[in-house]
Design a protein around this motif. Sequence first.
Motif, short mmCIF file in Angstrom:
data_model
loop_
_atom_site.label_atom_id
_atom_site.label_comp_id
_atom_site.label_asym_id
_atom_site.label_seq_id
_atom_site.Cartn_x
_atom_site.Cartn_y
_atom_site.Cartn_z
N LEU A 1 -15.65 31.64 9.66
CA LEU A 1 -15.47 32.19 10.98
C LEU A 1 -14.09 32.00 12.06
CD1 LEU A 1 -19.03 31.87 13.00
CD2 LEU A 1 -17.78 33.90 12.31
N LEU A 2 -14.05 30.58 11.74
CA LEU A 2 -12.74 30.18 11.66
C LEU A 2 -11.61 30.66 11.48
CD1 LEU A 2 -13.59 26.26 11.69
CD2 LEU A 2 -13.25 27.46 13.93
N MET A 3 -11.58 31.31 10.57
CA MET A 3 -10.21 31.32 9.58
C MET A 3 -10.13 33.16 10.01
SD MET A 3 -10.90 30.55 5.69
CE MET A 3 -9.11 31.11 4.34
N GLU B 1 -4.74 25.10 4.64
CA GLU B 1 -4.41 25.61 3.21
C GLU B 1 -3.40 25.30 2.36
OE1 GLU B 1 -5.25 29.30 -0.05
OE2 GLU B 1 -5.59 29.81 1.94
N GLY B 2 -3.29 24.43 1.12
CA GLY B 2 -2.75 23.93 0.30
C GLY B 2 -2.04 22.33 0.90
N LEU C 1 -13.20 31.30 0.10
CA LEU C 1 -12.15 31.15 1.27
C LEU C 1 -10.46 30.73 1.47
CD1 LEU C 1 -14.10 27.81 2.02
CD2 LEU C 1 -14.45 30.05 3.52
N ALA C 2 -10.36 30.47 0.01
CA ALA C 2 -8.55 30.77 0.07
C ALA C 2 -8.41 31.75 -0.11
CB ALA C 2 -7.96 29.84 -1.48
N GLY D 1 -5.78 24.08 -4.42
CA GLY D 1 -7.30 24.07 -4.74
C GLY D 1 -7.74 22.64 -3.61
N LEU D 2 -7.07 23.41 -2.48
CA LEU D 2 -7.25 22.32 -1.13
C LEU D 2 -7.20 22.80 0.39
CD1 LEU D 2 -4.75 19.47 -1.41
CD2 LEU D 2 -7.54 19.48 -1.12
#
Length: 268
Positions: A20-22, A37-38, A90-91, A98-99
């Motif tokens: 949702l935040l994305m 991300e990253g 998500l990514a 992987g973060l």
Amino acid sequence: MHYVKQISSAQNALVKRIGLLMEKSRERKKTGLFVLEGLRELQLALKGGFKLETVLFQPELITERETSKLLEQCEALELVSVSREVYRKLAYRETTEGLIAVARSKTNTLDTFELDSKNPLILVAEAPEKPGNIGALLRTADAANLDGVIIANPKTDLYNPNIIRSSVGCVFTTNIATGSTDEIIAFLKSKKVSIFCAALSASIKYTDADFSGPSALVVGTESTGLSDEWLRQSHQNVIIPMQGEIDSMNVSVSAAIIIFEAKRQRGF
């Protein structure tokens, strides 16, 4: 910092919350949180003083030990191991080490916009609509080491994932604020910063303008340009001569040309 749990299901409540935040600006504004991300983006967020609340890592791409070491200077936060399925959900891209992190946003108002230089050079962009353009403007501002960037009448929030990605994380380390056109003009005048508007009318060639003093370089959208208020308050309008069939360029390209001319005049 403490290790919280492992998540293997894409239906997990935290995963849904991050989704949702994305996707939703309204959710980011309501919660004051955003997603990044990253590795590079995470490191720049930390450098910019952002507070991380949750960090997800995919252990096949980065280990818990590597993640913990990266975050050892952080205050207490959730550290969560996620499955490949969850990470893929998500990514945006799988090449981001992987973060994924949830961080708290900043207010980015003119009240918190500080100018350390006595001779500032500022970029102002009025109502940019495309996150990719905003990201490109922020990358240019970083490359030129501007004293700040101000977004007038923003059409999207600064923590839109597309802005974060297209700025390559520069949104975290750039001195940046948002406000209305009237607020920004009043702010610039209070700081005795001259306003230079990129416009087609009543303009001089950008290389003939004098950017050596405190200057704000103001650009508008490709479709409508700048509002009348900016043009009325302009110290000088500037133009980049076109030699082809069209009369405008992408806003980030135009801004870069004028910015680096200003830097050239200042001896950089």
